[in-house]
Design a protein around this motif. Sequence first.
Motif, PDB file in Angstrom:
ATOM      1  N   VAL A 235     -21.795 -23.568  29.797  1.00 48.13           N
ATOM      2  CA  VAL A 235     -22.256 -24.924  29.569  1.00 48.13           C
ATOM      3  C   VAL A 235     -21.348 -25.846  30.367  1.00 48.13           C
ATOM      4  N   PHE A 248     -25.046 -32.781  30.304  1.00 43.79           N
ATOM      5  CA  PHE A 248     -24.677 -31.372  30.290  1.00 43.79           C
ATOM      6  C   PHE A 248     -25.814 -30.510  30.812  1.00 43.79           C
ATOM      7  N   ASP A 250     -27.077 -26.517  30.238  1.00 46.60           N
ATOM      8  CA  ASP A 250     -26.917 -25.335  29.392  1.00 46.60           C
ATOM      9  C   ASP A 250     -27.462 -24.119  30.129  1.00 46.60           C
ATOM     10  N   HIS A 253     -25.975 -20.650  27.236  1.00 38.05           N
ATOM     11  CA  HIS A 253     -24.724 -20.532  26.497  1.00 38.05           C
ATOM     12  C   HIS A 253     -24.888 -20.990  25.053  1.00 38.05           C
ATOM     13  N   THR A 255     -24.799 -23.336  22.009  1.00 42.37           N
ATOM     14  CA  THR A 255     -25.105 -24.756  21.956  1.00 42.37           C
ATOM     15  C   THR A 255     -23.867 -25.585  21.615  1.00 42.37           C
ATOM     16  N   SER A 269     -30.629 -28.517  24.591  1.00 43.50           N
ATOM     17  CA  SER A 269     -31.338 -28.839  25.823  1.00 43.50           C
ATOM     18  C   SER A 269     -32.806 -28.501  25.623  1.00 43.50           C
ATOM     19  N   PRO A 272     -33.587 -24.974  28.184  1.00 46.83           N
ATOM     20  CA  PRO A 272     -32.366 -24.252  28.561  1.00 46.83           C
ATOM     21  C   PRO A 272     -32.556 -23.498  29.866  1.00 46.83           C
TER      22      PRO A 272
END
Length: 363
Positions: A235, A248, A250, A253, A255, A269, A272
Motif C-alpha cells: 500500500v 493511496f 492499494d 495489501h 486495508t 479502495s 483494489p
Amino acid sequence: MKRDPGRNPPPEVPPLPSPARGLVVAAYGLLVVAVTIDLASDPQLTFSPVLATAPVLASIGTRRPRVPLLAGVLALVVVAPLAVADPQVALPVHLTAAATVLAITFVSTANVVLVSSTERKLLESRSVAEAAQLALLRPVRERVGGLRVAVRYLAAAAEARVGGDLYEVLVTPFGTRLIVGDVRGKGLSAIETAADVLGTFREAAQVEADLGSVARRLDATVMRRRASEEFVTAVLVGVLEGTGTAEFVDCGHVTPLLVHGGRVSEVDSPVPDPPLALRSLVPGPYHVRHFGFAPGDVLVLTTDGVTEARDASGRFYPLTERLAKMAEPSPDALVDRIVADLRAYTGNGLGDDAALLAARRER
C-alpha cells in the motif's frame, strides 16, 4: 581494524534453568558420595569408573574448553588413590577406568570447543543480519514532514532479523510518502526483492508526481524478478501538504486503518489493484483514492503478519476492534501497545513476520 574472530572471547552462556541446575548439583553430589564410599568401604569394590562423569558434568553450562579438561585431569588423579584403597580389585579395572576418564575428557572438551565455535559464528551472522536490516529497513525518524511516525518490525523466528516485509517514509516534492509491503516468498530471494522494491520506491517517489506512476514502476521492478514467481502486496500513501487529505494506492495489501475522533475505520479502495508483478494480468491504470487525513488523525498500516496472527483457538487478531480501545497519545506508544497486545493474544508466538507503521498528522 577488523577484529580476528578467533580472538573473540567465548559467547556468554545463558544460565541453566532451575530444574537443570538442580540435576547437575545432584549429580556432583552423587559423584562425591561414590568416591567417599569407595575410599571407606570394602577393598573388593570400586567406583572408579564413575569418575568418567566428571568432565561431562563440567562441560555443562560453559564455553571454556579448559573447564572439562581440568575436571578430567582431576578425575584421572583421583583414580590413583582409589586403586590404592581397593587393592583386591584387579589392576586392569582401574586402568580401564583411567582410560575411560581420559577418553570422555577429550570428547567433552572437543564438544565445548565445537559448540563455542558454532555460537561465535552464529553471533557473527546475526551481526551481519543486523547490518543488512539497517541497510534495507532504515530507521524512521520520529518526525517526517508533517507526520509523527513510529514503526515496528516483528520477526516470526527469534533468530531472524530481516525478512520479506518492508516499509519506508520519505519527504518528497509531492508531500510525505509512505509504503508498507510484504513479499510473497521466502529466504534470501524475498529479501532481495524487498531491497529492490525499496530502492525503486526511494527513487520513484522523489520524481513521479502521480502515486499511480510510482506503483507502476514498482510493478515493473518486481516483474523483472519473476523467475522465482514472487509478487509483492503493498500500500502506497501520499500525504498532501496543506489540504487535510491523503491519497493511496492499494496493491492487494492489508486495508489501512484510520483513527479519527476516537473511531476506527477502514480506508478501502473501490477498485483494489493487483499485487506488484501481476499488473499485466489486469491491464489498466492504477487507481489513486483520496481520503480525509486531518490533523490529529492516525493512519495505521500493517502487513498480514498482524491481521492473520491467531490465538490458541485459531481466531485471527481483531486489529480494528482492539485499536478502537487504544487511546494512546503518540504513534510510538500506540505501536508498543499493539505489539504487546498482539503478543499476548498469540501467546508470544507469530506465524509470520509482521511490520506495523503508525503515522499521526500533526497540527
